[in-house]
Design a protein around this motif. Sequence first.
Motif, PDB file in Angstrom:
ATOM      1  N   GLU A 165       0.828  -1.208   0.000  1.00 40.10           N
ATOM      2  CA  GLU A 165       0.000   0.000   0.000  1.00 40.10           C
ATOM      3  C   GLU A 165       0.864   1.259   0.000  1.00 40.10           C
ATOM      4  O   GLU A 165       0.563   2.233  -0.698  1.00 40.10           O
ATOM      5  N   ASN A 166       1.954   1.245   0.802  1.00 44.37           N
ATOM      6  CA  ASN A 166       2.852   2.398   0.835  1.00 44.37           C
ATOM      7  C   ASN A 166       3.475   2.655  -0.535  1.00 44.37           C
ATOM      8  O   ASN A 166       3.562   3.807  -0.989  1.00 44.37           O
ATOM      9  N   MET A 167       3.908   1.581  -1.194  1.00 44.12           N
ATOM     10  CA  MET A 167       4.535   1.729  -2.509  1.00 44.12           C
ATOM     11  C   MET A 167       3.520   2.219  -3.534  1.00 44.12           C
ATOM     12  O   MET A 167       3.820   3.102  -4.358  1.00 44.12           O
ATOM     13  N   ALA A 168       2.297   1.686  -3.496  1.00 49.30           N
ATOM     14  CA  ALA A 168       1.259   2.105  -4.449  1.00 49.30           C
ATOM     15  C   ALA A 168       0.922   3.585  -4.268  1.00 49.30           C
ATOM     16  O   ALA A 168       0.797   4.339  -5.249  1.00 49.30           O
ATOM     17  N   ALA A 169       0.788   4.018  -3.019  1.00 46.24           N
ATOM     18  CA  ALA A 169       0.479   5.426  -2.745  1.00 46.24           C
ATOM     19  C   ALA A 169       1.594   6.332  -3.253  1.00 46.24           C
ATOM     20  O   ALA A 169       1.343   7.417  -3.789  1.00 46.24           O
ATOM     21  N   PHE A 170       2.842   5.878  -3.112  1.00 47.99           N
ATOM     22  CA  PHE A 170       3.985   6.669  -3.582  1.00 47.99           C
ATOM     23  C   PHE A 170       3.944   6.841  -5.099  1.00 47.99           C
ATOM     24  O   PHE A 170       4.117   7.953  -5.621  1.00 47.99           O
ATOM     25  N   LEU A 171       3.696   5.750  -5.812  1.00 44.86           N
ATOM     26  CA  LEU A 171       3.657   5.825  -7.275  1.00 44.86           C
ATOM     27  C   LEU A 171       2.507   6.713  -7.745  1.00 44.86           C
ATOM     28  O   LEU A 171       2.641   7.473  -8.714  1.00 44.86           O
ATOM     29  N   LYS A 172       1.354   6.635  -7.059  1.00 43.31           N
ATOM     30  CA  LYS A 172       0.229   7.508  -7.415  1.00 43.31           C
ATOM     31  C   LYS A 172       0.601   8.975  -7.215  1.00 43.31           C
ATOM     32  O   LYS A 172       0.308   9.830  -8.069  1.00 43.31           O
ATOM     33  N   ASN A 173       1.254   9.279  -6.077  1.00 41.08           N
ATOM     34  CA  ASN A 173       1.631  10.666  -5.806  1.00 41.08           C
ATOM     35  C   ASN A 173       2.647  11.185  -6.817  1.00 41.08           C
ATOM     36  O   ASN A 173       2.609  12.359  -7.196  1.00 41.08           O
ATOM     37  N   VAL A 174       3.567  10.306  -7.233  1.00 39.19           N
ATOM     38  CA  VAL A 174       4.548  10.719  -8.247  1.00 39.19           C
ATOM     39  C   VAL A 174       3.824  11.074  -9.540  1.00 39.19           C
ATOM     40  O   VAL A 174       4.115  12.090 -10.187  1.00 39.19           O
ATOM     41  N   CYS A 175       2.836  10.252  -9.929  1.00 39.10           N
ATOM     42  CA  CYS A 175       2.069  10.532 -11.150  1.00 39.10           C
ATOM     43  C   CYS A 175       1.347  11.874 -11.054  1.00 39.10           C
ATOM     44  O   CYS A 175       1.363  12.678 -11.982  1.00 39.10           O
ATOM     45  N   LEU A 176       0.711  12.113  -9.915  1.00 38.22           N
ATOM     46  CA  LEU A 176      -0.050  13.354  -9.750  1.00 38.22           C
ATOM     47  C   LEU A 176       0.853  14.580  -9.730  1.00 38.22           C
ATOM     48  O   LEU A 176       0.400  15.692 -10.017  1.00 38.22           O
ATOM     49  N   GLY A 177       2.124  14.394  -9.384  1.00 38.12           N
ATOM     50  CA  GLY A 177       3.035  15.525  -9.314  1.00 38.12           C
ATOM     51  C   GLY A 177       3.760  15.825 -10.614  1.00 38.12           C
ATOM     52  O   GLY A 177       4.448  16.836 -10.720  1.00 38.12           O
ATOM     53  N   LEU A 178       3.616  14.927 -11.609  1.00 42.39           N
ATOM     54  CA  LEU A 178       4.327  15.121 -12.871  1.00 42.39           C
ATOM     55  C   LEU A 178       3.524  16.014 -13.813  1.00 42.39           C
ATOM     56  O   LEU A 178       2.297  15.900 -13.906  1.00 42.39           O
ATOM     57  N   GLU A 179       4.203  16.888 -14.538  1.00 38.92           N
ATOM     58  CA  GLU A 179       3.546  17.776 -15.498  1.00 38.92           C
ATOM     59  C   GLU A 179       3.529  17.165 -16.903  1.00 38.92           C
ATOM     60  O   GLU A 179       2.576  17.338 -17.646  1.00 38.92           O
ATOM     61  N   ASP A 180       4.595  16.445 -17.240  1.00 37.85           N
ATOM     62  CA  ASP A 180       4.712  15.870 -18.580  1.00 37.85           C
ATOM     63  C   ASP A 180       3.971  14.540 -18.635  1.00 37.85           C
ATOM     64  O   ASP A 180       4.294  13.593 -17.894  1.00 37.85           O
ATOM     65  N   LEU A 181       2.974  14.456 -19.526  1.00 37.27           N
ATOM     66  CA  LEU A 181       2.126  13.264 -19.562  1.00 37.27           C
ATOM     67  C   LEU A 181       2.863  12.016 -20.014  1.00 37.27           C
ATOM     68  O   LEU A 181       2.496  10.901 -19.628  1.00 37.27           O
ATOM     69  N   GLN A 182       3.900  12.163 -20.841  1.00 40.62           N
ATOM     70  CA  GLN A 182       4.602  10.963 -21.286  1.00 40.62           C
ATOM     71  C   GLN A 182       5.271  10.256 -20.105  1.00 40.62           C
ATOM     72  O   GLN A 182       5.366   9.024 -20.087  1.00 40.62           O
ATOM     73  N   TYR A 183       5.690  11.015 -19.099  1.00 45.80           N
ATOM     74  CA  TYR A 183       6.279  10.391 -17.915  1.00 45.80           C
ATOM     75  C   TYR A 183       5.202   9.703 -17.066  1.00 45.80           C
ATOM     76  O   TYR A 183       5.454   8.663 -16.440  1.00 45.80           O
ATOM     77  N   VAL A 184       4.004  10.300 -17.062  1.00 46.01           N
ATOM     78  CA  VAL A 184       2.881   9.636 -16.367  1.00 46.01           C
ATOM     79  C   VAL A 184       2.591   8.306 -17.018  1.00 46.01           C
ATOM     80  O   VAL A 184       2.372   7.290 -16.345  1.00 46.01           O
ATOM     81  N   PHE A 185       2.615   8.258 -18.356  1.00 44.86           N
ATOM     82  CA  PHE A 185       2.362   7.006 -19.071  1.00 44.86           C
ATOM     83  C   PHE A 185       3.439   5.973 -18.770  1.00 44.86           C
ATOM     84  O   PHE A 185       3.175   4.770 -18.666  1.00 44.86           O
ATOM     85  N   MET A 186       4.684   6.416 -18.645  1.00 48.42           N
ATOM     86  CA  MET A 186       5.776   5.482 -18.321  1.00 48.42           C
ATOM     87  C   MET A 186       5.502   4.760 -17.001  1.00 48.42           C
ATOM     88  O   MET A 186       5.731   3.549 -16.868  1.00 48.42           O
ATOM     89  N   ILE A 187       5.022   5.508 -16.013  1.00 46.79           N
ATOM     90  CA  ILE A 187       4.767   4.909 -14.693  1.00 46.79           C
ATOM     91  C   ILE A 187       3.498   4.073 -14.710  1.00 46.79           C
ATOM     92  O   ILE A 187       3.473   2.936 -14.232  1.00 46.79           O
ATOM     93  N   SER A 188       2.421   4.630 -15.303  1.00 47.86           N
ATOM     94  CA  SER A 188       1.123   3.934 -15.250  1.00 47.86           C
ATOM     95  C   SER A 188       1.113   2.654 -16.068  1.00 47.86           C
ATOM     96  O   SER A 188       0.261   1.790 -15.857  1.00 47.86           O
ATOM     97  N   SER A 189       2.036   2.531 -17.022  1.00 48.12           N
ATOM     98  CA  SER A 189       2.094   1.304 -17.816  1.00 48.12           C
ATOM     99  C   SER A 189       3.127   0.314 -17.290  1.00 48.12           C
ATOM    100  O   SER A 189       3.288  -0.770 -17.845  1.00 48.12           O
ATOM    101  N   HIS A 190       3.833   0.666 -16.226  1.00 45.27           N
ATOM    102  CA  HIS A 190       4.858  -0.226 -15.674  1.00 45.27           C
ATOM    103  C   HIS A 190       4.207  -1.414 -14.971  1.00 45.27           C
ATOM    104  O   HIS A 190       3.128  -1.311 -14.379  1.00 45.27           O
ATOM    105  N   GLU A 191       4.881  -2.555 -15.046  1.00 49.47           N
ATOM    106  CA  GLU A 191       4.338  -3.783 -14.474  1.00 49.47           C
ATOM    107  C   GLU A 191       4.057  -3.649 -12.972  1.00 49.47           C
ATOM    108  O   GLU A 191       3.037  -4.118 -12.468  1.00 49.47           O
ATOM    109  N   LEU A 192       4.971  -2.988 -12.249  1.00 49.46           N
ATOM    110  CA  LEU A 192       4.785  -2.844 -10.798  1.00 49.46           C
ATOM    111  C   LEU A 192       3.538  -2.011 -10.493  1.00 49.46           C
ATOM    112  O   LEU A 192       2.759  -2.344  -9.595  1.00 49.46           O
TER     113      LEU A 192
END
Length: 970
Positions: free
Chosen positions: A437-464
Motif C-alpha cells: 500500500e505504501n509503494m502504491a500510494a507513492f507511485l500515485k503521488n509521483v504521477c499526480l506531481g508530474l507535469e509531462d504526460l509521457q512520464y505519467v504514461f511510463m509509470i502507469s504502464s509499468h508492471e509494478l
Amino acid sequence: MSAEAADREAATSSRPCTPPQTCWFEFLLEESLLEKHLRKPCPDPAPVQLIVQFLEQASKPSVNEQNQVQPPPDNKRNRILKLLALKVAAHLKWDLDVLEKSLSVPVLNMLLNELLCISKVPPGTKHVALDLATLPPTTAMAVLLYNRWAIRTIVQSSFPVKQVKPGPPQLSVMNQMQQEKELTENILKVLKEQAADSILVLEAALPLNKDLYVHTMRTLDLLAVEPGTANGETESSTAGLKIKTEEMQCQVCYDLGAVYFQQGSTNPAVYENARQKFFRTKELIAEIGSLSLHCTIDEKRLAGYCQACDVLVPSSDSPSQQLTPYSQVHVCLRSGNYQEVIKIFIEDNLTFSLPVQFRQSVLRELCQKAQQGNEALDEICFKVCACNTVRDILEGRTISVQFNQLFLRSNKEKIDFLLEVCSRSINLDKTSDLLKENMAAFLKNVCLGLEDLQYVFMISSHELFITLLKDEERKLLVDQMRKRSPRVNLCIKPVTSFYDIPASASVNIGQLEHQLLLSVDPWRIRQILIELHGMTAERQFWTVSNKVKDCLLRTDKDKDFAHAKQLFSAGLELVTEFSPKLRQVMLNEMLLLDIHTHEAGTGHSGERPPSDLISRVRGYLEMRLPDIPLRQVIAEECVAFMLNWRENEYLTLQVPAFLLQSNPYVKLGQLLAATCKELPGPKESRRTAKDLWEVVVQICSVSSQHKRGNDGRVSLIKQRESTLGIMYRSELLSFIKKLREPLVLTIILSLFVKLHNVREDIVNDITAEHISIWPSSIPNLQSVDFEAVAITVKELVRYTLTINPNNHAWLIIQADIYFATNQYSAALHYYLQAGAVCSDFFNKAVPPDVYTDQVIKRMIKCCSLLNCHTQVAILCQFLREIDYKTAFKSLQEQNSHDAMDSYYDYIWDVTILEYLTYLHHKRGETDKRQIVIKAIGQTELNASNPEEVLQLAAQRRKKKFLQAMAKLYF
C-alpha cells in the motif's frame, strides 16, 4: 626535572614522600571510624565526596603572621587527610570509571600523585625511563594507574561537552569555577605534552608476565605504621589487591585503543593500531570472562569501537563478501565506486539493515562534494536520494524535500531509475500488504506531481504499477488526471501514436489549460491566460477558473504554503483595484493560510504566534460585513487557534455577544476557555462546566420521530445526526481534531468519558482526569446516543495520543477502553506504557496516582483472564494492602501460561514465598521448591532489615518485573 615530576611536586606541596612513624599514631585511633562508615549500605557522605573533602582540606593554603598566603603546610593533620583520601580510593578498588565519573580532573590528579608518592615512585624520574618489570608490584601498578588516567583524560577532553545552564550569577561561585577551569586546562596541557610518554609506558606494560598489586586499606595502614618495612612486604608480592596479568592487559589495551582511535582523526594510519588493541581487548575479555571484579570494560562501547575500526580499517585477510554493509559502503566511498553504493542501498531496501541516519549521512557527504564543484556527482546524488526515499516510504515516512527538489526537473532516465529501484525494493510474493500500500500510494503521488504526460504514461504502464493498483484505483487516478487537464485524453496504457498527434488548436488549448493548472508562478499564469484569450474570443474560461481555484486551495492543503502565499498575494494585488469585497475575501483566505503556515512551522515547535496574527484572528471573529460570505472553516480554525495558544481571556470576557449567538464554534470555544479558567477553583464555582456539559449532551442527543406503519402501529425512529445541538457531532469531532492544547483536550476527553460512564448498563467505568467536575446524571437518558458517544471516546483517545503519545492519563483511558471491551492483552500494553512513560521505563517508581489500586486490580484481572497466574500473584503485592487471597488462589492454578518459576525472583513478600514453598512441597516439585527457598534466603528480604532496605528490595523487584512485562506486551 620532568613535567610529570613537576606536576606531582606541585600537587603534593613539596612535602616528604614518607612521613615519620609518629605522625600516624593519632590517625590509627580514628581508623575504625572510617571503615565503619564505608561499610554502610548507603554511606552519607558518599566515598567520592569524602575524597573531595579530605583533599580540599589538605590543600588549603595557610596565612602567616604577615597575612601572606603560603602553600599548604606539611603537618600531621594534612598527611592524615591525604591518607584518608587514599584509603577511600582503595575502598573503591581504584576503579577509574567510578573515580572519573565523580571527581574533577584537579582532584583526581592530586589523588593519583599522592598514590605515586606513597608507592615510592622515584622522584625526578620520567615514567618512561622506569623498568616496570623490576619495580615493586604496587609501584608498577601506581605508574600504570596514573598513565591510564592521563590518556583517558585526554580522550575524554576531545568529546563535546554539553554546556550547563548557569544559575543566578554569584561572584564567589564564578571565581571558583573559573579557577577550577584554568587549573583543569593547565593539567590537560601537561598531560597532552606527556601523552607520547604515557603511551610508551602502557605499551611497555603489555609484555609483563607477572601479576600486579594495588594498595588496599590494609597496606596503607602498614605504610602508616611502619613505613620502612611495609614496602618490603609489598615488594615480595604478599600485600595489596591482586590484579591478574590478563586483567591489567585488558584494561591497558582498551585505553590504548581509545587514544589511538582519537589520534586517527589527524593520522588515519593509527586506526590500525586502535583496531589491533580493541580486538585484543575482546580476546582478553573472552579469556577472563565479563564478570571480572577488577576489569570493567563497557562492552557495548567496545563493540562500537570494533565496528568503527572494521569500517575505517577493513581486515586485509578477510574477503570482501564477509565485510559488513557499513564497511562495504565506506570502502566504496573511498574508492569512488558509487554505483556499488547504490547497489548496496537498493539491496538494503529489502533487508532494512542499515540505519536511516547512516544512509542520510552518505547522501549528505555526496551532496557536499557535488556542491564543491564535482558536477558528475549530481546524478549519483539523485540516485542515492531515490534509494533513500523508497526506503522511507516503505517504512511509512514522508517524502523528503530533497527528493522533491532533485526530482523537480524529471527526465526519462530519472523515471526509469526510480521505477527500477521501486521494483527491486519490494518482493511482491513475501511483502506485507502495508508495504504494498505504501509503494502504491507513492507511485500515485509521483504521477499526480508530474507535469509531462509521457512520464505519467511510463509509470502507469509499468508492471509494478499495474500489479499494485487495482483496476478501480487506476481508473480513479486517470479521472483525477482528466480533471487536471480536461482537453487531454489519458489512458492506462501508452498509445503508440501519441508522439505523432498533430498540434491542432484544440490540443494547444488543452496543453495551455494543463500548464495553467500546474503552474504556481503568478506571472506565468497571467501569460497563459493572455494566450488562451487570444486563441479564441468565444471560449469561456469559467471551468478553467474553477480548476485554478481548486489548484490554489490544493497548494494550501498540500502544505505548499510558500506558493499559496505567492498566489494569494498576486490575486490580492489584482482585485484590490476593482473589488473591495473580493479583496476582503482574499484577506480572509490569506488569514487562514497564515494560521496554517504558523501551525505547521514555528508553532509546531511551541513558538507563540506573533501578536499581529492574533489581532487579525480577533478581527475576523468580530467582523460584521453583510455582503461578505464567511467560510465556516475559517471561523472554526480561528477559534481552534485561540484555544491552542491559550487566549482564554479573550474568548471568555472579550468576545462580542452577537458572536456567541451566531457562531457555534465561538460559543463552544468560550465554554472550553471558561472551563479551563475555572478548573483550579472549587467545584461549586464551575458553572461553565455544567453549561459545556449540557451543550455536548444536546449535540450527542438524538431526535425521535413517530411513524405509523402499514399495520397501523406507531414505531419510534431515532436520527443519529441530531439537529438539536448547536452543531452536528461529526462537526464537533472535526473541530476537536484541530486542537492541540493538552488541558483543553483533557477537559473534552474527560467530558465524553463521563458521558460514557453515565449510562445505566455500563459495567466497567473509564477513568479520566478532572472527571469530577461534570454532573453525575442526565434527566433523559433515552435521548442520548450512547453508541455514538462510545465511538467518539475511542476517536478522541486515538487523536490525543497522536498529539502526545507519552501522556500517561490518556494512555490509561485507552487501556480502560480495551479493558471494558474485553481486549485484555491490549489493555495490559497500555497500562504498562502509562507506567513506563512516567518512570523512565520503570527505572524510577511509578507515581501512585498513575498506578492506583483500581489500575493494579484491572491489570490483575487481565493477567488472570490471560491465564498468567504467576503474574497475578506478583501484581497482588503492588496493592496498598496485599491481596493474599487472590495471590494464593492464582498460585494454585496449574494451567498457567506464563513462565511461573522464572518469575519467583520478582516476589518480595515473604508470606507469598512461604506459601509457594508449601505448595511445591505438597506437589512434590523439588526443583521449584529449591528456587523459592533460594529466593527467600536473600539477605535483603530478611524481616529484621530496616524498613528502607526492605522498600529498596521491593522497588528493585518491581522495576525488573515491570520491565519484563513491558518486553512481553510491547
